[in-house]
Design a protein around this motif. Structure first.
Motif, PDB file in Angstrom:
ATOM      1  N   UNK A 232       0.805  -1.223   0.000  1.00 29.49           N
ATOM      2  CA  UNK A 232       0.000   0.000   0.000  1.00 29.49           C
ATOM      3  C   UNK A 232       0.829   1.260   0.000  1.00 29.49           C
ATOM      4  N   UNK A 233       2.104   1.148   0.357  1.00 32.89           N
ATOM      5  CA  UNK A 233       2.964   2.331   0.379  1.00 32.89           C
ATOM      6  C   UNK A 233       3.297   2.828  -1.015  1.00 32.89           C
ATOM      7  N   UNK A 234       2.970   2.039  -2.045  1.00 32.14           N
ATOM      8  CA  UNK A 234       3.286   2.437  -3.417  1.00 32.14           C
ATOM      9  C   UNK A 234       2.185   3.278  -4.056  1.00 32.14           C
ATOM     10  N   UNK A 235       1.029   3.379  -3.411  1.00 37.86           N
ATOM     11  CA  UNK A 235      -0.074   4.154  -3.984  1.00 37.86           C
ATOM     12  C   UNK A 235       0.280   5.629  -4.086  1.00 37.86           C
ATOM     13  N   UNK A 236      -0.113   6.258  -5.170  1.00 42.85           N
ATOM     14  CA  UNK A 236       0.140   7.680  -5.359  1.00 42.85           C
ATOM     15  C   UNK A 236      -0.908   8.508  -4.622  1.00 42.85           C
ATOM     16  N   UNK A 237      -0.660   9.807  -4.497  1.00 44.17           N
ATOM     17  CA  UNK A 237      -1.596  10.699  -3.836  1.00 44.17           C
ATOM     18  C   UNK A 237      -2.261  11.591  -4.875  1.00 44.17           C
ATOM     19  N   UNK A 238      -3.571  11.627  -4.828  1.00 42.51           N
ATOM     20  CA  UNK A 238      -4.342  12.435  -5.749  1.00 42.51           C
ATOM     21  C   UNK A 238      -4.716  13.753  -5.086  1.00 42.51           C
ATOM     22  N   UNK A 239      -4.254  14.859  -5.641  1.00 45.14           N
ATOM     23  CA  UNK A 239      -4.632  16.200  -5.213  1.00 45.14           C
ATOM     24  C   UNK A 239      -4.732  16.336  -3.696  1.00 45.14           C
TER      25      UNK A 239
ATOM     26  N   UNK B 274      -9.075   8.427  -2.942  1.00 43.91           N
ATOM     27  CA  UNK B 274      -9.300   9.138  -1.685  1.00 43.91           C
ATOM     28  C   UNK B 274      -8.171  10.149  -1.489  1.00 43.91           C
ATOM     29  N   UNK B 275      -8.534  11.375  -1.180  1.00 43.22           N
ATOM     30  CA  UNK B 275      -7.543  12.450  -1.074  1.00 43.22           C
ATOM     31  C   UNK B 275      -7.117  12.671   0.377  1.00 43.22           C
ATOM     32  N   UNK B 276      -5.843  12.885   0.547  1.00 38.18           N
ATOM     33  CA  UNK B 276      -5.280  13.167   1.861  1.00 38.18           C
ATOM     34  C   UNK B 276      -5.646  14.575   2.320  1.00 38.18           C
ATOM     35  N   UNK B 277      -5.975  14.713   3.603  1.00 39.10           N
ATOM     36  CA  UNK B 277      -6.061  16.003   4.279  1.00 39.10           C
ATOM     37  C   UNK B 277      -5.035  15.964   5.401  1.00 39.10           C
ATOM     38  N   UNK B 278      -4.080  16.884   5.391  1.00 37.11           N
ATOM     39  CA  UNK B 278      -3.008  16.840   6.396  1.00 37.11           C
ATOM     40  C   UNK B 278      -2.714  18.230   6.921  1.00 37.11           C
TER      41      UNK B 278
ATOM     42  N   UNK C 171       3.786  22.342  -2.894  1.00 36.68           N
ATOM     43  CA  UNK C 171       3.162  22.654  -4.174  1.00 36.68           C
ATOM     44  C   UNK C 171       3.999  22.111  -5.331  1.00 36.68           C
ATOM     45  N   UNK C 172       5.308  22.127  -5.162  1.00 40.60           N
ATOM     46  CA  UNK C 172       6.203  21.573  -6.181  1.00 40.60           C
ATOM     47  C   UNK C 172       6.149  20.043  -6.178  1.00 40.60           C
ATOM     48  N   UNK C 173       6.104  19.450  -4.992  1.00 33.80           N
ATOM     49  CA  UNK C 173       6.051  17.994  -4.867  1.00 33.80           C
ATOM     50  C   UNK C 173       4.759  17.436  -5.447  1.00 33.80           C
ATOM     51  N   UNK C 174       3.654  18.160  -5.221  1.00 36.59           N
ATOM     52  CA  UNK C 174       2.334  17.712  -5.677  1.00 36.59           C
ATOM     53  C   UNK C 174       1.675  18.874  -6.411  1.00 36.59           C
ATOM     54  N   UNK C 175       1.813  18.883  -7.710  1.00 34.99           N
ATOM     55  CA  UNK C 175       1.386  20.042  -8.507  1.00 34.99           C
ATOM     56  C   UNK C 175      -0.123  20.266  -8.458  1.00 34.99           C
TER      57      UNK C 175
ATOM     58  N   UNK D 219     -15.163  18.983  -4.144  1.00 34.07           N
ATOM     59  CA  UNK D 219     -15.814  17.822  -3.542  1.00 34.07           C
ATOM     60  C   UNK D 219     -17.288  18.159  -3.339  1.00 34.07           C
ATOM     61  N   UNK D 220     -18.100  17.133  -3.236  1.00 36.85           N
ATOM     62  CA  UNK D 220     -19.532  17.332  -3.048  1.00 36.85           C
ATOM     63  C   UNK D 220     -19.807  17.753  -1.612  1.00 36.85           C
ATOM     64  N   UNK D 221     -20.593  18.809  -1.442  1.00 36.41           N
ATOM     65  CA  UNK D 221     -20.966  19.229  -0.094  1.00 36.41           C
ATOM     66  C   UNK D 221     -21.930  18.202   0.498  1.00 36.41           C
TER      67      UNK D 221
END
Length: 348
Positions: free
Chosen positions: A13-20, A147-151, A164-168, A247-249
């Motif tokens: 699971x550590x290989x999954x990319x992060x979407x937005x 699923x998008x990360x919130x951090x 912003x450079x790491x994740x355009x 995202x949908x409210x």
């Protein structure tokens, strides 16, 4: 590194990319925990339930005073160790003023096995592995790539341009709070038995507001909201945020949760709430000291004025000690205030 084979998942699971990914920015006690809790239960999001402190763990130079760290050139094994130690310390956290209290919420063996099997080549890849390993340790499941990360981590305001450079396709929400109110809440959260030294707190707030001013100049997807507006107009502000994040409210966006369960807050009053409380809008006025007013006026006045907060004036002589202020903190606080006053004169 040796991996516990019986713990390693069939598909790493550590290989999954992060979407937005979504990064929440702001100082301590500015409302970042509340904002994260409002995003927590949304079906399209994974809100990391603690500050991940990635840049600090990676050996970056962090200037934010309450998380300050000098730069260190770390090996990959040392970076792994720093991340594992960070999760382990969170498992032991019982501080009621912390942004999250989740004793033993993470399966440390699952986290370690997943992280060590990730084989990252860059810090960006290691950040992705860190997020996926955290999710795996919390749930025993692989993070869905949609699923998008919130951090949120307080030092992320310094490193927002790098994120912003790491994740355009990343997006940033910077929440700000009346600086007078914030320094009172921060002081109360740090007070043990006496009135504390305020220098580090004031410097941390200055760092956060300075980076907000700078980040807006360079980062495109950067939304600024006021904590006070979030409390008084929760649905309207969360609708604005949902539109910004695409995202949908849903009703979940106005119900604070932590890992899907009702969140009682991390108030400096140490009182849990069942719904969003409006008391932080007013209670600070009864507790603010003249010393805090002067520090805000000398260090944070541009933020006070930019975001429409009324400017306060001290009503008593600063020679008078604050309630329960011991002599050694009295001396340090007045010296710091005098230094900040001199710096303001030199820059004017």
């Amino acid at each position: 590194m040796q991996i516990a084979q019986n713990l390693a998942p069939k598909m790493n699971p550590a290989s999954n990319q992060l979407k937005s990914p979504i990064f929440l920015l702001g100082s301590h006690k500015s409302g970042t925990s509340l904002l994260r809790s409002l995003l927590d239960s949304h079906s399209e999001l994974f809100a990391a339930p603690m500050e991940m402190h990635f840049f600090k763990c990676m050996g970056y130079w962090v200037d934010y005073r309450l998380q300050r760290s000098w730069p260190h050139d770390l090996s990959i094994e040392e970076k792994y160790t720093a991340l594992i130690n960070s999760i382990e310390s969170r498992n032991k956290n019982k501080n009621p003023y912390s942004d999250s209290v989740l004793p033993d919420a993470c399966d440390l063996d699952l986290f370690r096995s997943c992280l060590e099997s990730s084989n990252p080549k860059t810090n960006t890849e290691l950040f992705i592995a860190y997020v996926n390993s955290l999710y795996y340790s919390l749930t025993g499941k692989t993070l869905d790539c949609n699923i998008r990360l919130v951090e949120k981590s307080v030092e992320n305001a310094e490193y927002a341009p790098l994120l912003s450079h790491m994740f355009s396709d990343s997006k940033f929400i910077h929440i700000i709070r009346n600086p007078y109110s914030t320094i009172v809440a921060l002081r109360k959260s740090k007070t043990k038995s006496c009135y504390p030294y305020l220098g580090g707190m004031a410097q941390s707030l200055h760092n956060s507001y300075y980076n907000l001013h700078k980040n807006q100049l360079f980062i495109k997807n950067y939304l600024v909201i006021r904590y006070e507006d979030l409390l008084t107009s929760t649905q309207e502000v969360m609708q604005q945020i949902a539109d910004f994040l695409n995202i949908k409210f849903s009703e979940s966006l106005i119900q604070p949760t932590l890992l899907g369960k009702p969140w009682g807050g991390n108030s400096s009053s140490n009182q849990a709430f069942q719904k969003i409380s409006l008391s932080p809008l007013h209670t600070w006025k009864e507790n603010i000291t003249d010393l805090e007013i002067q520090l805000v006026n000398k260090m944070l006045l541009p933020a006070v004025q930019e975001f429409g907060y009324p400017t306060l004036s001290a009503s008593r002589s600063l020679l008078m000690p604050a309630p329960q202020e011991p002599w050694f903190n009295y001396a340090k606080n007045r010296s710091f205030l005098r230094l900040m006053g001199q710096s303001a004169l030199e820059s004017s």
